[in-house]
Design an enzyme around this catalytic site. Structure first.
Site, short mmCIF file in Angstrom:
data_model
loop_
_atom_site.label_atom_id
_atom_site.label_comp_id
_atom_site.label_asym_id
_atom_site.label_seq_id
_atom_site.Cartn_x
_atom_site.Cartn_y
_atom_site.Cartn_z
N LYS A 17 0.84 -1.21 0.00
CA LYS A 17 0.00 0.00 0.00
C LYS A 17 0.88 1.26 0.00
O LYS A 17 0.72 2.14 -0.83
CB LYS A 17 -0.93 0.02 1.23
CG LYS A 17 -1.84 -1.19 1.35
CD LYS A 17 -2.78 -1.09 2.55
CE LYS A 17 -2.09 -1.19 3.91
NZ LYS A 17 -1.44 -2.47 4.19
N ARG A 93 -10.77 -0.20 8.05
CA ARG A 93 -10.25 -1.53 8.36
C ARG A 93 -11.27 -2.40 9.07
O ARG A 93 -10.96 -3.54 9.39
CB ARG A 93 -9.04 -1.37 9.28
CG ARG A 93 -7.71 -1.35 8.56
CD ARG A 93 -6.66 -1.00 9.58
NE ARG A 93 -5.44 -1.69 9.35
CZ ARG A 93 -4.37 -1.16 8.78
NH1 ARG A 93 -4.39 0.07 8.33
NH2 ARG A 93 -3.27 -1.86 8.67
N ARG A 138 10.71 -1.12 12.07
CA ARG A 138 9.37 -0.78 12.58
C ARG A 138 9.00 -1.75 13.68
O ARG A 138 9.16 -2.96 13.53
CB ARG A 138 8.36 -0.86 11.42
CG ARG A 138 7.47 0.35 11.32
CD ARG A 138 6.62 0.30 10.10
NE ARG A 138 5.39 -0.43 10.35
CZ ARG A 138 4.37 -0.46 9.49
NH1 ARG A 138 4.46 0.21 8.36
NH2 ARG A 138 3.28 -1.13 9.77
N ARG A 150 -0.88 -9.55 12.79
CA ARG A 150 -1.41 -8.46 11.95
C ARG A 150 -2.12 -9.03 10.73
O ARG A 150 -3.17 -8.52 10.32
CB ARG A 150 -0.28 -7.53 11.52
CG ARG A 150 0.20 -6.64 12.65
CD ARG A 150 1.57 -6.08 12.40
NE ARG A 150 1.68 -5.30 11.19
CZ ARG A 150 2.83 -5.14 10.52
NH1 ARG A 150 3.94 -5.71 10.94
NH2 ARG A 150 2.86 -4.39 9.44
P1 AP5 Z 1 4.64 -1.58 2.07
O1 AP5 Z 1 4.39 -0.78 0.84
O2 AP5 Z 1 5.17 -0.89 3.27
O3 AP5 Z 1 3.34 -2.42 2.44
P2 AP5 Z 1 2.05 -1.95 3.19
O4 AP5 Z 1 0.91 -2.65 2.53
O5 AP5 Z 1 2.00 -0.45 3.27
O6 AP5 Z 1 2.35 -2.63 4.58
P3 AP5 Z 1 2.32 -2.08 6.07
O7 AP5 Z 1 3.03 -3.10 6.90
O8 AP5 Z 1 2.81 -0.68 6.16
O9 AP5 Z 1 0.77 -2.15 6.32
P4 AP5 Z 1 0.01 -2.29 7.66
O10 AP5 Z 1 -1.39 -2.37 7.17
O11 AP5 Z 1 0.48 -3.35 8.57
O12 AP5 Z 1 0.43 -0.97 8.41
P5 AP5 Z 1 -0.24 0.46 8.59
O13 AP5 Z 1 0.85 1.43 8.66
O14 AP5 Z 1 -1.37 0.68 7.65
O15 AP5 Z 1 5.61 -2.79 1.64
C1 AP5 Z 1 6.11 -3.68 2.61
C2 AP5 Z 1 7.51 -4.14 2.19
O16 AP5 Z 1 7.40 -4.89 0.97
C3 AP5 Z 1 8.46 -2.96 1.89
O17 AP5 Z 1 9.74 -3.27 2.35
C4 AP5 Z 1 8.43 -2.84 0.35
O18 AP5 Z 1 9.62 -2.35 -0.16
C5 AP5 Z 1 8.17 -4.29 -0.07
N1 AP5 Z 1 7.35 -4.39 -1.29
C6 AP5 Z 1 6.22 -3.69 -1.58
N2 AP5 Z 1 5.75 -4.04 -2.80
C7 AP5 Z 1 6.59 -5.03 -3.27
C8 AP5 Z 1 6.63 -5.81 -4.48
N3 AP5 Z 1 5.68 -5.67 -5.44
N4 AP5 Z 1 7.62 -6.71 -4.62
C9 AP5 Z 1 8.58 -6.87 -3.64
N5 AP5 Z 1 8.61 -6.14 -2.49
C10 AP5 Z 1 7.63 -5.23 -2.30
O19 AP5 Z 1 -0.94 0.28 10.06
C11 AP5 Z 1 -0.15 0.09 11.21
C12 AP5 Z 1 -1.02 0.01 12.45
O20 AP5 Z 1 -1.76 1.24 12.62
C13 AP5 Z 1 -2.11 -1.08 12.45
O21 AP5 Z 1 -1.60 -2.34 12.82
C14 AP5 Z 1 -3.09 -0.51 13.49
O22 AP5 Z 1 -2.61 -0.70 14.79
C15 AP5 Z 1 -3.04 0.99 13.18
N6 AP5 Z 1 -4.07 1.39 12.21
C16 AP5 Z 1 -3.83 1.93 10.98
N7 AP5 Z 1 -4.98 2.19 10.34
C17 AP5 Z 1 -5.97 1.81 11.17
C18 AP5 Z 1 -7.40 1.80 11.07
N8 AP5 Z 1 -8.03 2.25 9.96
N9 AP5 Z 1 -8.11 1.30 12.10
C19 AP5 Z 1 -7.51 0.84 13.22
N10 AP5 Z 1 -6.16 0.82 13.39
C20 AP5 Z 1 -5.40 1.29 12.37
#
Ligand code: AP5
Length: 199
Positions: A17, A93, A138, A150
């Site tokens: 994402k 979410r 992280r 997660r």
């Molecule tokens: P990346 O692009 O960072 O993936 P991502 O989908 O953004 O993954 P996240 O781990 O950031 O998502 P998340 O949902 O756990 O965290 P969020 O910050 O939203 O890519 C990941 C890795 O893969 C990178 O190293 C990248 O280089 C690599 N990669 C990407 N694409 C690739 C490809 N095609 N090929 C190879 N490698 C690739 O949420 C964090 C926390 O916040 C949650 O756990 C929760 O506690 C809270 N939170 C956030 N939003 C809410 C909500 N709406 N409601 C309640 N709690 C919430």
């Protein structure tokens, strides 16, 4: 005057994402709002909100719905004023968040044109997050147990949100188990088909 893109990215941890959001926003001239980034910034700044949500983030649990909505609503309105559109990453979410967002969106005329989800096998998600743990440090990538939790939380709480948007006819599913540039191209093409070439 054509409308600017209003879209949501909803996909499991590690699906890409954040990686894709930058390119999409550049292409469509809209602002990226990541609820995860917003919460991590609050934690890093040691604000009252940051102290309230830190434990949820560290454990890989969802922050309570009411806390999320308050933060997101203000950011979306700011983004719309600045760029006329938004790309919201990581929200909604839960079904409760989705229903509330939809009601507000309809009421204000700012509903998302499209909801994009990235499909990636579980073992690939885990490998990406373990790799990122070395690169970025992280807290919620720190151990395998938290990573798996997660992904389980996504499957349990967030996967039903995808069905909700399928029902509204706005969900776009993209195979994201391929190179980043290919995922970007597929996403932009799919979004162009929705908002038109001049958005
Ligand atoms: P990346 O692009 O960072 O993936 P991502 O989908 O953004 O993954 P996240 O781990 O950031 O998502 P998340 O949902 O756990 O965290 P969020 O910050 O939203 O890519 C990941 C890795 O893969 C990178 O190293 C990248 O280089 C690599 N990669 C990407 N694409 C690739 C490809 N095609 N090929 C190879 N490698 C690739 O949420 C964090 C926390 O916040 C949650 O756990 C929760 O506690 C809270 N939170 C956030 N939003 C809410 C909500 N709406 N409601 C309640 N709690 C919430």
């Amino acid at each position: 005057m054509p409308e600017r893109l209003r879209a949501l990215l909803i996909a499991p941890p590690g699906a890409g994402k954040g990686t894709q959001a930058t390119a999409i926003c550049e292409e469509f001239g809209v602002e990226h709002i990541s609820t995860g980034d917003l919460f991590r910034a609050e934690v890093a700044a040691g604000t009252a909100l940051g102290r309230q949500v830190a434990g949820y983030l560290d454990r890989g649990d969802l922050v309570p719905d009411d806390v999320v909505l308050e933060l997101v609503r203000a950011k979306v309105i700011d983004a719309l004023e600045r760029t006329g559109g938004y790309l919201l990453d990581g929200y909604p979410r839960t079904l409760a968040q989705a229903e509330e967002a939809h009601a507000i969106g309809v009421q204000m005329g700012i509903s998302a044109h499209a909801v994009v989800t990235y499909e990636v096998p579980r073992d690939v998600l885990v490998a990406r997050l373990q790799e990122r743990a070395h690169l970025e440090g992280r807290a919620d990538d720190d151990d395998l147990k938290t990573i798996l939790h997660r992904i389980d939380v996504f499957d349990r709480e967030t996967a039903p949100v995808l069905d909700y948007y399928t029902g509204l006819g706005v969900l776009i599913r993209i195979d994201a188990n391929r190179p980043v540039a290919d995922v970007t191209a597929a996403t932009i093409a799919a979004l162009r088909a929705v908002v038109g070439a001049s958005a």
